[in-house]
Design an enzyme around this catalytic site. Structure first.
Site, PDB file in Angstrom:
ATOM      1  N   VAL A   1       0.842  -1.191   0.000  1.00 44.97           N
ATOM      2  CA  VAL A   1       0.000   0.000   0.000  1.00 44.97           C
ATOM      3  C   VAL A   1       0.880   1.244   0.000  1.00 44.97           C
ATOM      4  O   VAL A   1       0.651   2.192  -0.746  1.00 44.97           O
ATOM      5  CB  VAL A   1      -0.947   0.013   1.225  1.00 44.97           C
ATOM      6  CG1 VAL A   1      -1.706   1.333   1.291  1.00 44.97           C
ATOM      7  CG2 VAL A   1      -1.927  -1.133   1.148  1.00 44.97           C
TER       8      VAL A   1
ATOM      9  N   GLN B   1      -7.529  14.559   8.004  1.00 45.65           N
ATOM     10  CA  GLN B   1      -8.951  14.740   7.713  1.00 45.65           C
ATOM     11  C   GLN B   1      -9.730  14.907   9.019  1.00 45.65           C
ATOM     12  O   GLN B   1     -10.142  13.924   9.638  1.00 45.65           O
ATOM     13  CB  GLN B   1      -9.495  13.556   6.924  1.00 45.65           C
ATOM     14  CG  GLN B   1      -8.854  13.390   5.544  1.00 45.65           C
ATOM     15  CD  GLN B   1      -9.441  12.217   4.789  1.00 45.65           C
ATOM     16  OE1 GLN B   1      -9.871  11.238   5.362  1.00 45.65           O
ATOM     17  NE2 GLN B   1      -9.446  12.329   3.471  1.00 45.65           N
TER      18      GLN B   1
ATOM     19  N   HIS C   1       7.938  -6.913  10.715  1.00 44.71           N
ATOM     20  CA  HIS C   1       7.042  -6.464   9.646  1.00 44.71           C
ATOM     21  C   HIS C   1       6.189  -7.610   9.105  1.00 44.71           C
ATOM     22  O   HIS C   1       6.280  -7.998   7.937  1.00 44.71           O
ATOM     23  CB  HIS C   1       7.839  -5.816   8.511  1.00 44.71           C
ATOM     24  CG  HIS C   1       6.996  -4.857   7.694  1.00 44.71           C
ATOM     25  ND1 HIS C   1       7.537  -3.796   7.003  1.00 44.71           N
ATOM     26  CD2 HIS C   1       5.662  -4.809   7.458  1.00 44.71           C
ATOM     27  CE1 HIS C   1       6.574  -3.136   6.376  1.00 44.71           C
ATOM     28  NE2 HIS C   1       5.420  -3.741   6.641  1.00 44.71           N
ATOM     29  N   ILE C   2       5.314  -8.111   9.963  1.00 43.18           N
ATOM     30  CA  ILE C   2       4.427  -9.209   9.572  1.00 43.18           C
ATOM     31  C   ILE C   2       2.990  -8.720   9.363  1.00 43.18           C
ATOM     32  O   ILE C   2       2.060  -9.532   9.273  1.00 43.18           O
ATOM     33  CB  ILE C   2       4.432 -10.340  10.622  1.00 43.18           C
ATOM     34  CG1 ILE C   2       3.822  -9.859  11.948  1.00 43.18           C
ATOM     35  CG2 ILE C   2       5.844 -10.879  10.824  1.00 43.18           C
ATOM     36  CD1 ILE C   2       3.467 -10.992  12.901  1.00 43.18           C
TER      37      ILE C   2
ATOM     38  N   GLY D   1      -7.703   6.000   8.425  1.00 40.80           N
ATOM     39  CA  GLY D   1      -7.969   5.481   7.088  1.00 40.80           C
ATOM     40  C   GLY D   1      -8.570   4.094   7.190  1.00 40.80           C
ATOM     41  O   GLY D   1      -9.171   3.717   8.197  1.00 40.80           O
ATOM     42  N   ARG D   2      -8.383   3.315   6.130  1.00 40.90           N
ATOM     43  CA  ARG D   2      -8.949   1.959   6.114  1.00 40.90           C
ATOM     44  C   ARG D   2      -8.430   1.118   7.269  1.00 40.90           C
ATOM     45  O   ARG D   2      -9.192   0.459   7.985  1.00 40.90           O
ATOM     46  CB  ARG D   2      -8.629   1.286   4.770  1.00 40.90           C
ATOM     47  CG  ARG D   2      -9.382   1.853   3.586  1.00 40.90           C
ATOM     48  CD  ARG D   2      -8.990   1.147   2.296  1.00 40.90           C
ATOM     49  NE  ARG D   2      -7.608   1.438   1.928  1.00 40.90           N
ATOM     50  CZ  ARG D   2      -7.259   2.378   1.053  1.00 40.90           C
ATOM     51  NH1 ARG D   2      -8.176   3.125   0.475  1.00 40.90           N
ATOM     52  NH2 ARG D   2      -5.991   2.590   0.748  1.00 40.90           N
ATOM     53  N   ILE D   3      -7.095   1.123   7.466  1.00 39.08           N
ATOM     54  CA  ILE D   3      -6.506   0.291   8.507  1.00 39.08           C
ATOM     55  C   ILE D   3      -6.823   0.841   9.886  1.00 39.08           C
ATOM     56  O   ILE D   3      -7.133   0.094  10.821  1.00 39.08           O
ATOM     57  CB  ILE D   3      -4.988   0.163   8.288  1.00 39.08           C
ATOM     58  CG1 ILE D   3      -4.715  -0.623   7.002  1.00 39.08           C
ATOM     59  CG2 ILE D   3      -4.319  -0.527   9.481  1.00 39.08           C
ATOM     60  CD1 ILE D   3      -3.266  -0.640   6.576  1.00 39.08           C
TER      61      ILE D   3
END
Length: 330
Positions: free
Chosen positions: A83, A185, A292-293, A161-163
Site C-alpha cells: 500500500v 482529515q 514487519h508481519i 484510514g482503512r486500517i
C-alpha cells in the site's frame, strides 16, 4: 514477418504460491523474475530492468531516477506489492511518464489484526512472559509482572484510514469507552462508525491510553513521534506502530521508554528493517518488535501479489490499472 516481441515484466521477488503459479502461466507477456525471497541489490535491478515494460517490486526495492533511466523509454509501469510507496520517487515516475500501481484494501484486515496483536502483547507484558516460559519459569504472582486491561480506557488512532478504522472496530469490544483520532482529515466519514472524536495530535497523546499509528509516511508524518511528541504522552500509555518505521524517531522513543514516559512500545515497522541483532529496541524490556508481519497471511499476500500482477498486465496491455496511484500523468 516475425511476430512482435511480447512485453517484458520484471519481478524482483518470488511471489506466494498461488500468485506465483498464475504468473508462471502467463502467455501474453515474458516474465523475468528473481526467485529469491530476500531483497536484491539496487545494482542488480539496474542491470536487469533494461528492456522491461513493467516492474513488480516490493517496499525494499528503491525505484529512483537512476533505475528509470536504466529501464529505458519502454517502461510503462511500476507495480508495487504494497500500500505504501515511499520507496518510489513519484516525481521521477512522472518525469518519465511511468504509471504507479499499488495494493490498497486487500491488506487492511491482516494489518489491523497485527495492530491488535501488538496492543495485547504490550498491555499484557507478553514479551517478559514469553521469556519466562522459554526458561521454564512461572510468571504467576499476585503482585509482580502485571499488565493492564483496556476496560474503561481511551483509544487514540493516528490516521483514521482503512486500517485505522478496521483497528478501531477490532479494539472497541475490549472495553474502550472513548475513541480519539487525529490526522489530515478532521471530519473523516469513518469516525461515525467508531463514535470517534477528532482532536489535535498533542491532545490525543495526552489523553489516550493506547495510541495506534496507522497513518501513511509523508513529509508531514515523518518523525512526528519525536522528543516533543513524547513529552505529551500520557504516563502509562502504550504506543503501537504498524504504519512505517520512519514515523517514529527511534532515538527519541528509546529516551521515552528509559524515562518512563511510555509503559510500552510495540512495533511491526522499524528503520532499518530488520533491526540488527542487539539493537537497543530489540533488547529493551519495554519494547516488543515484530519483523514487519502486518500483511503476512497467505490470503493477504496472495491477494496483494495478484493485484500487483493485474496492475502490471493492465499497464503493458494499454488498459486502466485496477489500483493506480494518481501522480499526475496525462
Amino acid at each position: 514477418m516475425s511476430a512482435p516481441a511480447k512485453p517484458i515484466i520484471l519481478v524482483t521477488r518470488k511471489l506466494p504460491a498461488q500468485a506465483q503459479a498464475r504468473l508462471s502461466a502467463l502467455t501474453s507477456v515474458t516474465v523475468r523474475q528473481h526467485l529469491s525471497t530476500a531483497p536484491i541489490s539496487h545494482s542488480a535491478l539496474l542491470s536487469d530492468i533494461r528492456g522491461s515494460s513493467a516492474l513488480i517490486c516490493l517496499l525494499s526495492d528503491k525505484v529512483d531516477s537512476e533505475l528509470l533511466e536504466a529501464a529505458g523509454p519502454q517502461l510503462r509501469a511500476v507495480s508495487t506489492v504494497s500500500v505504501g510507496y515511499d520507496h518510489v520517487d513519484t516525481q521521477a515516475l512522472k518525469q518519465h511518464n511511468v504509471r504507479l500501481g499499488y495494493t490498497p484494501d486487500v491488506l487492511t484486515d491482516a494489518t489491523a489484526d497485527t495492530t491488535v496483536l501488538l496492543a495485547l502483547m504490550a498491555s499484557r507484558l507478553a514479551k517478559a512472559a514469553l521469556a519466562k516460559a522459554a526458561k521454564g519459569e512461572s510468571a504467576f504472582t499476585l503482585s509482580e509482572g502485571l499488565g493492564s486491561q483496556f476496560t474503561g480506557k481511551t483509544l487514540g488512532i493516528v490516521g483514521l484510514g482503512r486500517i485505522g478504522c478496521a483497528t478501531g472496530r477490532r479494539l472497541l469490544p475490549f472495553g474502550f469507552t472513548r475513541v480519539l483520532y487525529t490526522g489530515s482529515q478532521p471530519h473523516s466519514a469513518r469516525a461515525g462508525a467508531l463514535n470517534a472524536e477528532f482532536v489535535g495530535f498533542h491532545e490525543l497523546l495526552q489523553l489516550a491510553d493506547l495510541v495506534c499509528v496507522c497513518c501513511p509516511l509523508t513529509d508531514r508524518t515523518r518523525g512526528m513521534f519525536g522528543r516533543e511528541a513524547f513529552q505529551h504522552a500520557k504516563p502509562g500509555s502504550i504506543l503501537v506502530n504498524t504504519a512505517r518505521g520512519a514515523v517514529i524517531d527511534q532515538e527519541a522513543l528509546l529516551e521515552a521508554l528509559d524515562a518512563g514516559a511510555l509503559a510500552h512500545a510495540a512495533l511491526d515497522v522499524t528503520v532499518p528493517e530488520p533491526l540488527p541483532a542487539g539493537h537497543p529496541l530489540l533488547c529493551h524490556p519495554k519494547c516488543t518488535v515484530l519483523p514487519h508481519i502486518g500483511s503476512a497471511t497467505e490470503e493477504t499476500r496472495n491477494a496483494m501479489a495478484n493485484l500487483a500482477i493485474d496492475n502490471a498486465l493492465a499497464a503493458v496491455l494499454g488498459q486502466p490499472m485496477p489500483a493506480e496511484v494518481c501522480i499526475g500523468i496525462e
